[in-house]
Write a protein that holds these residues in place. Sequence first.
Motif, PDB file in Angstrom:
ATOM      1  N   THR A  28      42.827   6.404 -15.927  1.00  0.00           N
ATOM      2  CA  THR A  28      43.639   5.346 -16.516  1.00  0.00           C
ATOM      3  C   THR A  28      44.052   5.676 -17.936  1.00  0.00           C
ATOM      4  N   SER A  29      43.123   6.206 -18.734  1.00  0.00           N
ATOM      5  CA  SER A  29      43.438   6.468 -20.139  1.00  0.00           C
ATOM      6  C   SER A  29      44.563   7.476 -20.261  1.00  0.00           C
ATOM      7  N   THR A  30      44.581   8.497 -19.390  1.00  0.00           N
ATOM      8  CA  THR A  30      45.661   9.480 -19.426  1.00  0.00           C
ATOM      9  C   THR A  30      46.986   8.817 -19.101  1.00  0.00           C
ATOM     10  N   THR A  31      46.968   7.949 -18.083  1.00  0.00           N
ATOM     11  CA  THR A  31      48.190   7.253 -17.692  1.00  0.00           C
ATOM     12  C   THR A  31      48.718   6.410 -18.838  1.00  0.00           C
ATOM     13  N   ILE A  32      47.821   5.650 -19.477  1.00  0.00           N
ATOM     14  CA  ILE A  32      48.248   4.773 -20.558  1.00  0.00           C
ATOM     15  C   ILE A  32      48.756   5.572 -21.741  1.00  0.00           C
ATOM     16  N   ASN A  33      48.110   6.686 -22.062  1.00  0.00           N
ATOM     17  CA  ASN A  33      48.572   7.504 -23.176  1.00  0.00           C
ATOM     18  C   ASN A  33      49.988   8.018 -22.935  1.00  0.00           C
ATOM     19  N   LYS A  34      50.291   8.382 -21.686  1.00  0.00           N
ATOM     20  CA  LYS A  34      51.640   8.814 -21.372  1.00  0.00           C
ATOM     21  C   LYS A  34      52.626   7.676 -21.570  1.00  0.00           C
ATOM     22  N   TYR A  54      30.450  -0.886 -16.429  1.00  0.00           N
ATOM     23  CA  TYR A  54      29.891  -1.653 -17.543  1.00  0.00           C
ATOM     24  C   TYR A  54      30.607  -1.330 -18.849  1.00  0.00           C
ATOM     25  N   GLY A  55      31.079  -2.390 -19.515  1.00  0.00           N
ATOM     26  CA  GLY A  55      31.710  -2.220 -20.808  1.00  0.00           C
ATOM     27  C   GLY A  55      33.160  -1.821 -20.773  1.00  0.00           C
ATOM     28  N   TYR A  56      33.784  -1.714 -19.606  1.00  0.00           N
ATOM     29  CA  TYR A  56      35.172  -1.252 -19.580  1.00  0.00           C
ATOM     30  C   TYR A  56      36.115  -2.317 -20.138  1.00  0.00           C
ATOM     31  N   LEU A  57      35.931  -3.570 -19.703  1.00  0.00           N
ATOM     32  CA  LEU A  57      36.711  -4.662 -20.270  1.00  0.00           C
ATOM     33  C   LEU A  57      35.867  -5.562 -21.157  1.00  0.00           C
ATOM     34  N   ASN A  58      34.584  -5.653 -20.862  1.00  0.00           N
ATOM     35  CA  ASN A  58      33.656  -6.418 -21.691  1.00  0.00           C
ATOM     36  C   ASN A  58      32.248  -5.951 -21.349  1.00  0.00           C
ATOM     37  N   ASP A  59      31.264  -6.512 -22.008  1.00  0.00           N
ATOM     38  CA  ASP A  59      29.877  -6.080 -21.806  1.00  0.00           C
ATOM     39  C   ASP A  59      29.125  -6.967 -20.817  1.00  0.00           C
ATOM     40  N   SER A  60      29.846  -7.510 -19.860  1.00  0.00           N
ATOM     41  CA  SER A  60      29.197  -8.323 -18.842  1.00  0.00           C
ATOM     42  C   SER A  60      28.253  -7.478 -17.995  1.00  0.00           C
ATOM     43  N   ASP A  61      27.141  -8.076 -17.574  1.00  0.00           N
ATOM     44  CA  ASP A  61      26.222  -7.384 -16.673  1.00  0.00           C
ATOM     45  C   ASP A  61      26.844  -7.149 -15.307  1.00  0.00           C
ATOM     46  N   ILE A 231      40.489 -19.478 -25.199  1.00  0.00           N
ATOM     47  CA  ILE A 231      41.645 -18.928 -25.911  1.00  0.00           C
ATOM     48  C   ILE A 231      41.187 -17.894 -26.929  1.00  0.00           C
ATOM     49  N   ASN A 232      40.127 -18.240 -27.682  1.00  0.00           N
ATOM     50  CA  ASN A 232      39.592 -17.303 -28.679  1.00  0.00           C
ATOM     51  C   ASN A 232      39.103 -16.023 -28.019  1.00  0.00           C
ATOM     52  N   ILE A 233      38.445 -16.160 -26.870  1.00  0.00           N
ATOM     53  CA  ILE A 233      37.923 -14.986 -26.164  1.00  0.00           C
ATOM     54  C   ILE A 233      39.063 -14.058 -25.762  1.00  0.00           C
ATOM     55  N   ILE A 234      40.164 -14.624 -25.259  1.00  0.00           N
ATOM     56  CA  ILE A 234      41.301 -13.804 -24.845  1.00  0.00           C
ATOM     57  C   ILE A 234      41.868 -13.034 -26.047  1.00  0.00           C
ATOM     58  N   ILE A 235      42.058 -13.722 -27.163  1.00  0.00           N
ATOM     59  CA  ILE A 235      42.601 -13.067 -28.361  1.00  0.00           C
ATOM     60  C   ILE A 235      41.660 -11.975 -28.854  1.00  0.00           C
ATOM     61  N   ASN A 236      40.368 -12.280 -28.885  1.00  0.00           N
ATOM     62  CA  ASN A 236      39.403 -11.291 -29.366  1.00  0.00           C
ATOM     63  C   ASN A 236      39.312 -10.091 -28.438  1.00  0.00           C
ATOM     64  N   LEU A 237      39.400 -10.319 -27.132  1.00  0.00           N
ATOM     65  CA  LEU A 237      39.376  -9.205 -26.186  1.00  0.00           C
ATOM     66  C   LEU A 237      40.579  -8.297 -26.384  1.00  0.00           C
ATOM     67  N   ILE A 238      41.761  -8.888 -26.530  1.00  0.00           N
ATOM     68  CA  ILE A 238      42.958  -8.067 -26.702  1.00  0.00           C
ATOM     69  C   ILE A 238      42.893  -7.270 -28.001  1.00  0.00           C
ATOM     70  N   ASN A 243      41.307  -0.775 -24.083  1.00  0.00           N
ATOM     71  CA  ASN A 243      41.786  -0.712 -22.698  1.00  0.00           C
ATOM     72  C   ASN A 243      42.721  -1.874 -22.391  1.00  0.00           C
ATOM     73  N   ILE A 244      42.323  -3.066 -22.820  1.00  0.00           N
ATOM     74  CA  ILE A 244      43.150  -4.245 -22.561  1.00  0.00           C
ATOM     75  C   ILE A 244      44.422  -4.193 -23.394  1.00  0.00           C
ATOM     76  N   PHE A 245      44.276  -3.900 -24.691  1.00  0.00           N
ATOM     77  CA  PHE A 245      45.447  -3.865 -25.565  1.00  0.00           C
ATOM     78  C   PHE A 245      46.466  -2.841 -25.081  1.00  0.00           C
ATOM     79  N   ASN A 246      46.026  -1.634 -24.783  1.00  0.00           N
ATOM     80  CA  ASN A 246      46.954  -0.589 -24.342  1.00  0.00           C
ATOM     81  C   ASN A 246      47.573  -0.910 -22.992  1.00  0.00           C
ATOM     82  N   PHE A 247      46.802  -1.576 -22.140  1.00  0.00           N
ATOM     83  CA  PHE A 247      47.342  -1.959 -20.833  1.00  0.00           C
ATOM     84  C   PHE A 247      48.513  -2.927 -20.997  1.00  0.00           C
ATOM     85  N   ILE A 248      48.336  -3.959 -21.824  1.00  0.00           N
ATOM     86  CA  ILE A 248      49.415  -4.923 -22.017  1.00  0.00           C
ATOM     87  C   ILE A 248      50.575  -4.270 -22.750  1.00  0.00           C
ATOM     88  N   TYR A 249      50.260  -3.427 -23.733  1.00  0.00           N
ATOM     89  CA  TYR A 249      51.313  -2.727 -24.464  1.00  0.00           C
ATOM     90  C   TYR A 249      52.178  -1.904 -23.518  1.00  0.00           C
TER      91      TYR A 249
END
Length: 444
Positions: A28-34, A54-61, A231-238, A243-249
């Motif tokens: 995924t990271s290669t794809t997004i970098n392109k 684990y930890g890819y989008l958040n630190d959920s168990d 709402i705060n969680i969404i903003i803080n995650l982005i 991974n999330i920021f680059n995906f939306i970008y």
Amino acid sequence: MKQLLIILSTLTTLTLTSSSIINTIDDTSTTINKLLANKSSISDSVTSLFNNQYGYLNDSDIITNQSITDHKFYSYDTSALKSYTFSNARDVFLVNNEGTLIYNPDVIIPADQKLNIENTMQEMISHKKITTVKANYNSYSNSQYSSTDFSGDNTDWQYIQFGGVNKHIDISQQAGADKVEHSNSLSEALGLYYIAKAAKNNLIDNAIANKIGQYFMTQSSLKGQINDNLINIIINLISNNNNIFNFIYSAPMNVNDKNYSINYIFDKDNNLIEVYYTEFDKSNIENNLNYKWNDSYNWFSSNYSDYSNTYTIVKWTDYASDWNTFTNKYPTFNFDANSYLKVSTGSGKEDYKSLNSQVATTNIKTNQQKDIDNSIFQVNISTWPPYDPNYPGGVGTAIDIYLELWRDNNNIYWKWHIMTATFLGSTSYSDVKLNNITFNNIMN
């Protein structure tokens, strides 16, 4: 558009019931970098990110992915891995595209831990949770929030969709909003993204970003449906998760694009399960009715009323979750230029109406109560009381055609209703022709 998208109803969209979801296990990271180098190139774009490691989008168990085989979500609890001593023990597992728990090839397991890890894996598999979604999940183009679309072991998940046909939002008068791009015209799809981007670039701090985000939501169609904490969680995650920021970008949408939405799934503890984008079909709704009917009436003295059968125009719930959303997305409708209503008399009088002009879809009312109450179009001739200068002996006629359209909780219907009255052998004629009807998409 690359054929990784599927058709659902009339929407071209990535849905959670699709076998076409592209997940994060591949590079995924290669794809997004392109994509960052050329945002307009979406041929290699991923359309969905799962917290399948684990930890890819958040630190959920909990790590989760959706199976391309049965389209169900498979979730595994990684909390038992916390006690392991090697540094990246939490990264030892992935959930693949089939929902299967597998080893992460990038993690080397110390020899003395392999047996314990294997036992842990079997324990996680035996306690996996399986979640399904409703068949019509995410099939509409408006912003929406739901905590009832899921069933199975995880029934407390939350689904949020930002975007669709909703108008842009002005936050420019809020403190710190001058640091937010497009602050006077933010779409529901990308509004929180641009607020988070300002925080990510250290133009505003997270507290200000959260306040602006909360105000943004009060101006959106989801007002009052999502609490401030989420709402705060969404903003803080982005702003904090690349991974999330680059995906939306890298998603193929612009700030003023009404044809896309950004979608999120959170668990009951507000951990992000998935983020993805959806593209909607920009076409109109068309139905070729191919209907033609005519008749004549000639009696010495008579009153007469007639009806057509009731016909279905369209199942509107295939295109929107509620009537207000449908009329927002398809604000007008019209028949084609060859569709008309016509009445005439033997004396040469005629009333003709082309049905090609656009009519507000909101004119279609709910449920037919009485005759002609739902009339959208009509034509009529009246020389009644029975006096016509062309027929001084007292010949008279009256004739009306009403084209009725109405709806219920699923469909839009039509039928015609004709009323005539004749005296002293006068003649009247009716003519109905309905070809194509089009509901016009505001996104065209």
